[in-house]
Scaffold this motif. Structure first.
Motif, PDB file in Angstrom:
ATOM      1  N   VAL A 108       0.885  -1.171   0.030  1.00 35.00           N
ATOM      2  CA  VAL A 108       0.053  -0.029  -0.068  1.00 35.00           C
ATOM      3  C   VAL A 108       0.818   1.287  -0.036  1.00 35.00           C
ATOM      4  CG1 VAL A 108      -1.731   1.389   1.493  1.00 35.00           C
ATOM      5  CG2 VAL A 108      -2.197  -1.151   0.865  1.00 35.00           C
ATOM      6  N   ALA A 111       1.730   2.547  -3.349  1.00 34.11           N
ATOM      7  CA  ALA A 111       0.600   3.060  -4.143  1.00 34.11           C
ATOM      8  C   ALA A 111       0.096   4.359  -4.121  1.00 34.11           C
ATOM      9  CB  ALA A 111      -0.708   2.069  -3.964  1.00 34.11           C
ATOM     10  N   ILE A 114      -5.923   3.653  -5.022  1.00 29.17           N
ATOM     11  CA  ILE A 114      -6.350   2.377  -4.840  1.00 29.17           C
ATOM     12  C   ILE A 114      -7.837   2.204  -4.961  1.00 29.17           C
ATOM     13  CG2 ILE A 114      -6.871   0.641  -2.969  1.00 29.17           C
ATOM     14  CD1 ILE A 114      -4.155   1.731  -1.217  1.00 29.17           C
ATOM     15  N   LEU A 227      -4.226  -1.883  -7.064  1.00 29.01           N
ATOM     16  CA  LEU A 227      -3.001  -0.596  -6.686  1.00 29.01           C
ATOM     17  C   LEU A 227      -2.440  -0.223  -7.645  1.00 29.01           C
ATOM     18  CD1 LEU A 227      -3.755  -2.508  -3.821  1.00 29.01           C
ATOM     19  CD2 LEU A 227      -1.261  -2.437  -3.396  1.00 29.01           C
TER      20      LEU A 227
END
Length: 283
Positions: A108, A111, A114, A227
């Protein structure tokens, strides 16, 4: 090397052997095929036995050598499939839930955008600590895994810092059914609903709710995360798949956009959350 990866590699090897034995100009021995390809014959047997990972050019050459260029794309699809990471829960959770959450945090953090679809639970990055705690307890019971609940909760809560960083966009779709599921005590679910209502209008978050009874163009099936349009993470009961080939990512984004057409956002999403809250309070 993971058991899942190895099993997929062996399955590809079985398919390669089948193609060798049914070559269009007659059954080929391993050395005969190797001669056609200009390879040491040991390479043929390693690929067929799942002891060596094929390269795309190996598969194209194999298909041509057995007179079946039409199966090259099938072989390449198999290769792409197991090169994406299929992570069994049995193996992942052997050390508890905390390491899985830490791996998610790394993905995450890389990214910027999302897209999420969840049909049965509130997305992890929007969960309260109490709600997350009960989710981990339920899954620990299901899989018989190490009970590192508090460490896992803290790791998941740290991931939510991402939502408050400039330039990030979190596009979440949730089926209304997920707002009703009592996998936790009613007071915990009530707190979770309050949390969701407070997120509506946040500049880095778009929360869409697909109402029960509303028209949908495809079945609201299993949850997934996309992502940066480069990686899909999809969960099933036995495993979690990390899928990064372009066609697969494009398919999941198409699914997300199709479901988005059935969602309500903004004030309408808040109205759905408030309605669920009233139903919960009346129980």
């Amino acid at each position: 090397m993971s058991t899942d990866y190895q099993q997929a590699r062996e399955a590809l090897g079985i398919r390669l052997r089948e193609l060798r034995l049914t070559a269009t100009d007659g059954r080929l021995t391993g050395p005969q095929l190797a001669q056609r390809l200009g390879w040491p014959h040991s390479k043929v047997y390693k690929l067929e036995g799942g002891r060596q990972t094929a390269r795309p050019e190996d598969l194209n050459a194999w298909a041509a050598a057995v007179g079946r260029p039409d199966v090259a794309e099938e072989l390449l699809t198999r290769l792409r499939g197991f090169e994406s990471h299929i992570r069994s829960w049995r193996r992942q959770l052997a050390s508890g839930h905390r390491p899985v959450q830490d791996a998610w945090n790394v993905a995450v953090d890389e990214a910027r955008t999302i897209h999420v679809w969840e049909e049965a639970v509130v997305p992890g990055m929007l969960q309260t600590a109490d709600y997350a705690r009960h989710m981990f307890l339920r899954y620990a019971d299901l899989h018989g895994t190490k009970a590192d609940t508090e460490e896992a909760v803290r790791s998941r809560m740290r991931r939510q810092d991402w939502l408050y960083q400039s330039g990030h966009r979190f596009h979440a779709l949730v089926w209304e059914a997920a707002l009703h599921v009592l996998l936790c005590p009613p007071r915990v679910l009530a707190g979770q609903l309050d949390r969701l209502a407070g997120l509506v209008g946040m500049d880095t978050v778009e929360l869409g709710i697909v109402p029960l009874g509303g028209p949908v163009r495809i079945p609201p099936a299993n949850g997934f995360w996309v992502l940066d349009e480069r990686l899909v993470i999809a969960e099933d009961w036995h495993s979690e798949s990390w899928l990064d080939d372009g066609e697969t990512v494009a398919t999941y984004l198409k699914v997300w956009r199709t479901l988005r057409q059935a969602a309500v956002v903004g004030a309408e999403a808040q109205a759905v959350i408030s309605r669920v809250h009233r139903v919960l309070s009346a129980r």
